[in-house]
Every structure is written in C-alpha cells, then in structure tokens.
Design an enzyme around this catalytic site. Structure first.
Site, short mmCIF file in Angstrom:
data_model
loop_
_atom_site.label_atom_id
_atom_site.label_comp_id
_atom_site.label_asym_id
_atom_site.label_seq_id
_atom_site.Cartn_x
_atom_site.Cartn_y
_atom_site.Cartn_z
N ASP A 1 41.64 36.53 21.61
CA ASP A 1 41.13 37.35 22.71
C ASP A 1 41.56 36.79 24.06
OD1 ASP A 1 39.88 38.77 20.72
OD2 ASP A 1 37.92 37.87 21.05
N ALA B 1 35.16 37.53 25.99
CA ALA B 1 36.24 36.68 26.51
C ALA B 1 36.59 37.08 27.94
CB ALA B 1 37.47 36.79 25.62
N SER C 1 36.81 42.75 23.31
CA SER C 1 36.68 41.37 23.76
C SER C 1 36.13 41.26 25.16
CB SER C 1 38.02 40.63 23.67
OG SER C 1 37.83 39.27 23.93
#
Length: 391
Positions: free
Chosen positions: A167, A124, A121
């Site tokens: 995330d 994010a 992730s």
C-alpha cells in the site's frame, strides 16, 4: 475543500498547508507483499487531504470528517498501546518517527477522505499524509523508503496488522500513466509507461456499501497460515529454517511446493497456491503492460480475483457478487476486489467508451442482489496519479 472549511470553522484562521496522499489499487499482486512478493499497482487521483498548521507546544490535535471522535495527544506522551480508534494509525506514526528523529513541534489539523473507507488503502494514505505534515513542521526530510517503513511500522507494531509494504509503496512511488512493478523483497521497482498502442482505460471503483478495518478481520490469520505453510515446506524439503516470524514463501522455490504441497493442511495449501500463481500473474502482467496489452493484463486481474476467492478464501458475499457481475460486463478489461477483501470495494479497468453502460449494469444487478445497500453503494471513476514522493 471541506477540510479547509472545517479548519477555519474550528480555529478561525486558514491552515498553513494542505497535504495530499493518493489512494491505490493493486490489479495483480494481492496478498503477497507480506511474503516478500512482487506486485503491480497504481496510485489514483482520489485520496486523503490534510489541512493543518503547526503547534509549537508539541500537542497533536486532530479531527476527521469521516469520524466523530477528535484525537489529542503530545508528541512525547503517546499512549504505549492502541486506543482502538481511528487515530491509532497516527499515534503509531508519531512513535515510529520519534524513535528515529527528535520531534519538538506538534500540529492541529482536519483530515478528509475523498472516497468511502475500505479497499483503497486509506489507512496507509492517512499515515503517509500525516507523516509528511509532521516531518514538515519539524523540518525533517525523509526518503520515500523511510516514509514507507515508518508508515508500515505504525500498522504492524502499533495497530497490530501484519501487512506488507504494498500500500505505502504504491502511494509513494507511483507515477501518472505508469504501472508500478515492485519487488517487495529488495524494494527494486520499475515504472512501466502506458504504451502508445494501449487501448484507453479508466479505473472504476464499485463500493459495496460496507466499510471495513483490517485490524478486526481475518487478515492476520491469513498471514500466519502463509508462514506456517512456508515453514512446513522448508522442513519437508530438509532446507534450513529459522524463526517462524521471519519465514516467507519467497524463501521456498516453486518446485518445493510442487513436491511437498500435498502434505500441507488444505487451508495452507490453498494459501500457497495463491502465492505461487499470483507471482506468475504479476510477472506476466508486467510483460503485458509493457506490450500495451491491457486486455491481457485485465484478464490476469480477473484470474487474480478468482484465486483470492478460491485459494485465499476472502471476499464477502457483496464483493463476490460485484466480482461476478464485473466478469460478465462488456467493456471491463479486468478487475477484482480491492484490499483485503473482507468488505470494502471492487476495482475494474474499463474501456471509457463503455463507462455509462458499465455503471448502469453493475449498479442495477448489485442492488437487485443487495437492495439494502441502496444509498450506501456507490461508484467512482478514477485515473492514475503521481505518488506522494519525498518529504
């Protein structure tokens, strides 16, 4: 850090601040947040660093050590549609923040990721670390949930990825030596401490050597298949249903699937099967962590990985091979591919006493299967970490 060095090289001065946001892993609870499911996760001690200084003229000027192209735009003149480069996530963040607060100060900065892109992730993380910096220079204070929703809005509305809040939540709420247990329907969460009786563990990351982006994958198709299945199940059961894009598996009780699931197209039935069984694994996994039973938690993580392959039907040949190698390696409690599963990496919870033998065996067998990944494949040993928190 390299981002500070690069900032000085470009601007001939030191940055005013360096922000950090961790990456995350989700051992159990994959592919369910966009259906308002429960998840478990951990932030790890690797992530995104952002060296930056304010620009009073409102210009945002960015470069990344992972990409060649630099990005520049004004906070009040962001392109309405994505530009198909790495900075789209940050344009989306700027628009989402601008819709809620007045922005007057821009910034210049250099972004540095501490691990390869794919599965942890990073999108994010970069959204959140940029958002934290942009808020700081504009003297805006956001709650953790506001940061999650603004970052998520960038991915959903600007970049065009139909992701949920797993995330961002892991990267915001996590606490070192605790497991995050989150219900994405109402945002209630529990930080479950590692029991004193729990066997020691570390987090191993095995990078396949192939980086990926969700925007170009089949991720959105999977989300649509879930909504289609949920919509059909509600109709078969004679239950109320509304707009298609506001339909989620969370609205459909398990007994409805058990009764009508065989009417669904095979692909939709498999997506539903993953959803319901993954929710059962999340609940059981949280209980195992409370008891200090990391072996049971790991076993459930392996089950989650198998369901992602068989029912969610993702996992590249490289990631499936890594998963199979991990299941047959002594000292690995459990694991799965990390993220959407189209490329990227696998994560594993391991016994530190077996660290070297695990790295040697997984690396040897993977590179035997994919010799072309020599020099691209890599491993990293990580530990749990605190999330970003409020800004």
């Amino acid at each position: 850090m390299k981002c500070e060095e690069k900032f000085f090289e470009i601007y001939r001065k030191s940055p005013e601040d360096v922000a950090f946001c961790p990456y995350r892993i989700c051992p159990i609870g994959a592919h369910v947040d966009h259906q308002l499911g429960r998840i478990t996760g951990l932030a790890i001690d690797r992530g995104i660093h952002f060296a930056y200084s304010p620009k009073q003229n409102g210009v945002i000027e960015l470069m990344s050590l992972q990409f060649d192209k630099r990005a520049q735009f004004h906070i009040r003149e962001v392109a309405d549609v994505r530009q198909n480069d790495w900075a789209d996530y940050l344009r989306g963040v700027t628009i989402a923040l601008q819709q809620r607060y007045t922005l007057s100060v821009g910034l210049c900065g250099v972004i540095e990721g501490t691990l390869p892109i794919g599965g942890l992730s990073s999108s994010a993380s970069v959204c959140l670390v940029f958002l934290k910096a942009l808020c700081k220079v504009n003297r805006i204070n956001l709650s953790p949930l506001e940061m999650i929703l603004i970052s998520m809005a960038s991915e959903n509305n600007y970049v065009g990825v139909s992701s949920g809040k797993l995330d961002q939540s892991c990267e915001m709420y996590s606490k070192k030596d605790h497991l995050l247990y989150l219900d994405t329907q109402d945002d209630k969460y529990e930080l479950i401490p590692s029991s004193p009786s729990m066997k020691p563990y570390e987090i191993a990351i095995f990078f396949s050597g192939i980086e990926r982006t969700l925007a170009g994958s089949k991720f959105n198709m999977r989300v649509d298949e879930c909504r289609s299945a949920a919509y059909a199940l509600l109709a078969y059961a004679g239950m109320d249903y509304g707009k298609f894009n506001e339909t989620y598996f969370r609205q459909v009780p398990r007994q409805i699937f058990d009764e009508y699931g065989d009417r669904l197209p095979d692909n939709w039935r498999k997506r539903a099967m993953h959803w319901y069984t993954e929710q059962e694994r999340v609940i059981a996994g949280a209980d195992a962590w409370r008891r200090g039973d990391i072996e049971e938690y790991g076993r459930l993580s392996f089950e989650s990985g198998l369901s992602s392959i068989q029912n969610w039907e993702t996992g590249s040949p490289e990631l499936k091979t890594l998963y199979e190698i991990m299941t047959g390696t002594d000292g690995i409690y459990g694991g799965r591919f990390s993220g959407a599963g189209f490329k990227g990496c696998c994560m594993a919870l391991i016994d530190p006493a077996y660290r070297e033998s695990i790295i040697e065996k997984v690396s040897r067998e993977y590179l035997k299967a994919f010799p072309n990944m020599e020099g691209k494949y890599m491993t990293a040993i990580c530990h749990s970490a605190d999330g970003l928190g409020s800004c």
